[in-house]
Design an enzyme around this catalytic site. Structure first.
Site, PDB file in Angstrom:
ATOM      1  NE  ARG A   1      -4.554  -0.065   0.991  1.00  0.00           N
ATOM      2  CZ  ARG A   1      -5.452  -1.407   1.291  1.00  0.00           C
ATOM      3  NH1 ARG A   1      -4.935  -2.373   0.746  1.00  0.00           N
ATOM      4  NH2 ARG A   1      -6.372  -1.174   1.618  1.00  0.00           N
TER       5      ARG A   1
ATOM      6  NE  ARG B   1     -16.634  -3.722  -1.874  1.00  0.00           N
ATOM      7  CZ  ARG B   1     -15.384  -3.356  -1.815  1.00  0.00           C
ATOM      8  NH1 ARG B   1     -14.581  -3.823  -2.879  1.00  0.00           N
ATOM      9  NH2 ARG B   1     -14.794  -2.570  -0.768  1.00  0.00           N
TER      10      ARG B   1
END
Ligand code: ADP
Length: 221
Positions: free
Chosen positions: A89, A128
């Site tokens: 990340r 989602r």
């Protein structure tokens, strides 16, 4: 088959593409978000702290993520490649990962950048739903990605759930964390020469392009 890293904003389709690659090439799908969620099922102070950071969309300290990942990569099923979803990340995680690969004598693999406009990511987040049992992902706001029966998994029949961090405010925090920490990885991997850009606005086309990259090393950059 080599290992695959995804660089992508939140809800760019990493989870969906990872599942499709997993099914086609039988590679293990390693999501650091899932590793973290599984590791913090208790109520110790550290578990609660990680839960709080995840709920707010902030990144978890590198040493915790790296330890969980190292443990996972030691498993035999990673020897012939794996799909890494949500890691690295930031540049310091990427550096630590390079060192880990050298140590474990694992291949550097390919890095796939899933390119999606911010507004589409947001729509994907707000629609989602996922299956807590088999990990299948659905979306009520995107044509072709709905489950056949509302809130029920097509594959295993379990009830679908909405992640508690899939809301608008957390999305903005996660998107900003992506811009600040993850986007600089594009330059990092461009220099390494193993980066491929893939347009990720349409899940089926995206998968075809990824297969071309994996099987023929075609560059779309
Ligand atoms: P998303 O891709 O939608 O952000 P993930 O499941 O990959 O979802 O991650 C959920 C959360 O887990 C992140 O917001 C962050 O708090 C934590 N997390 C996952 N991977 C990492 C990582 N590599 N480094 C730090 N924190 C991470």
């Amino acid at each position: 088959m080599k290992s695959i890293i995804f660089i992508a904003p939140p809800a760019a389709g990493k989870g969906t593409q990872s599942k499709m690659i997993e099914e086609k090439y039988h590679l293990p799908h390693i999501s650091t978000g899932d590793l973290l969620r599984n590791a913090i099922k208790g109520n110790s102070p550290i578990d609660l702290k990680i839960k709080e950071l995840m709920e707010s969309g902030s990144l978890i300290p590198d040493d915790i993520v790296l330890e969980l990942l190292h443990e996972r990569l030691m498993n035999d099923d990673c020897k012939n490649g794996y799909i890494l979803d949500g890691f690295p990340r930031n540049v310091s995680q990427a550096d630590a990962y390079e060192a880990m690969l050298e140590n474990m004598k694992l291949d550097h693999g390919v890095v796939i950048y899933l390119d999606v406009p911010k507004e589409l990511c947001k729509k994907r987040i707000l629609g989602r739903k996922s299956c807590p049992k088999c990990g299948a992902i659905y979306n009520d706001l995107i044509a072709g990605m709905e489950s056949k029966v509302e809130n029920v998994c097509d594959k295993c029949g379990s009830n679908l759930t909405v992640r508690s961090d899939d809301n608008e405010q957390t999305f903005e925090t996660r998107y900003q964390a992506y811009l600040d920490n993850t986007l600089p990885l594009l330059d990092y991997y461009k220099k390494h020469g193993n980066l491929y850009r893939v347009d990720s606005t349409d899940a089926t086309k995206t998968f075809k392009t990824i297969v071309e990259v994996l099987e023929r090393g075609i560059s779309h950059d």
